[in-house]
Write an enzyme that holds these catalytic residues in place. Sequence first.
Site, PDB file in Angstrom:
ATOM      1  N   LEU A   7       0.868  -1.176   0.000  1.00  0.00           N
ATOM      2  CA  LEU A   7       0.000   0.000   0.000  1.00  0.00           C
ATOM      3  C   LEU A   7       0.902   1.222   0.000  1.00  0.00           C
ATOM      4  O   LEU A   7       1.971   1.218   0.633  1.00  0.00           O
ATOM      5  CB  LEU A   7      -0.890   0.041   1.241  1.00  0.00           C
ATOM      6  N   ASP A   8       0.491   2.266  -0.708  1.00  0.00           N
ATOM      7  CA  ASP A   8       1.259   3.503  -0.657  1.00  0.00           C
ATOM      8  C   ASP A   8       1.343   4.011   0.778  1.00  0.00           C
ATOM      9  O   ASP A   8       0.457   3.752   1.597  1.00  0.00           O
ATOM     10  CB  ASP A   8       0.607   4.572  -1.534  1.00  0.00           C
ATOM     11  N   ARG A   9       2.390   4.736   1.058  1.00  0.00           N
ATOM     12  CA  ARG A   9       2.629   5.217   2.423  1.00  0.00           C
ATOM     13  C   ARG A   9       1.438   6.003   2.971  1.00  0.00           C
ATOM     14  O   ARG A   9       1.060   5.850   4.133  1.00  0.00           O
ATOM     15  CB  ARG A   9       3.889   6.080   2.438  1.00  0.00           C
ATOM     16  N   THR A  47      -1.681   5.763   2.033  1.00  0.00           N
ATOM     17  CA  THR A  47      -2.935   5.007   1.978  1.00  0.00           C
ATOM     18  C   THR A  47      -3.080   4.195   3.256  1.00  0.00           C
ATOM     19  O   THR A  47      -2.125   3.564   3.707  1.00  0.00           O
ATOM     20  CB  THR A  47      -2.942   4.063   0.765  1.00  0.00           C
ATOM     21  N   ARG A  49      -5.307   6.215  -8.186  1.00  0.00           N
ATOM     22  CA  ARG A  49      -4.911   7.615  -8.176  1.00  0.00           C
ATOM     23  C   ARG A  49      -4.820   8.185  -9.599  1.00  0.00           C
ATOM     24  O   ARG A  49      -5.306   9.294  -9.872  1.00  0.00           O
ATOM     25  CB  ARG A  49      -3.567   7.768  -7.448  1.00  0.00           C
TER      26      ARG A  49
END
Length: 313
Positions: free
Chosen positions: A139-141, A143, A242
């Site tokens: 997961l993106d930081r 998110t 995104r």
Amino acid sequence: MTDIRKDSVTFITVDENGADQRLDNYLTRLLKGVPKSHIYRIIRSGEIRVNKGRADAMQRLQQGDELRIPPIRLAAKATDGQVVPGANFPIVYEDEALLVINKPAGVAVHGGSGVSFGVIEQLRKARPDARYLELVHRLDRETSGLLMIAKKRSALVKLHEMIRNDVPQKRYFALALGQWPDKIRHVKLPLHRFHTPSGERMVRVDESLGIYAHTIFTVQQRYRDFTLLEALLRTGRTHQIRVHMQANGCPIAGDEKYGDFSANRELQRHGLKRMFLHAANLVLPHPLTGEELQLQAPLPPELTRFLDTLPQS
């Protein structure tokens, strides 16, 4: 976890998590911090023994194999002298094969790219007796939400197979700037990863170089200047939600990479200090039993509080 001795030989018996792994890959995971060049050297020199015999780096290990490992001095696990603090995260599901946590925003899933440590390093520190902990996906930081960690290699292999075949159903909540045009919209835009001259990793829609990507967006609630969306991933590309939202003229509120930067500054003044993207729902078969898992992580309080301040359309 087995302690590798720096002044004497270590003997290790391969368990189910090491079965069918190549010797070089097994040692790379076991000897974290040791350069690969050194690992290959001690294999070639015969200092690594499998069942008392010399072995090739490509040899597949079997459960029960005995490895002889020479004295090795392991590198420090944290960079710049920083100690990795152990941390436990909210647990959504756990059994002997799988751990699913509710990751908070602002925490990287692993160290690298200027980050000394992340979720996986902190979990390993907090669970020193865990024999196997590996990230299943990322997961993106910024998110938040559901993150899977495998506790057995057999589970990791099966989960990666599921992900390659787009088996898991992953649903996210995202707040779009502006009015999303349709109640339900299938976005099928190919995505291409690239690096900027400064080295930053980015993704863009690219019809010629991109890889097929499919997201189903469903409106959950309309506000005067925003739209709350559920995003169902049919593929799992980097930054897929995104970039698909940006390409449709409605970037994610608070997205500092693909969003509206002036709008983000205004949102911060009104209480939204992170990207509004949350991994809320995950449905998939259990990697070992096949039983269906339905996992949920509610919106974090800071996101629900922000929604409560918005006038509805």
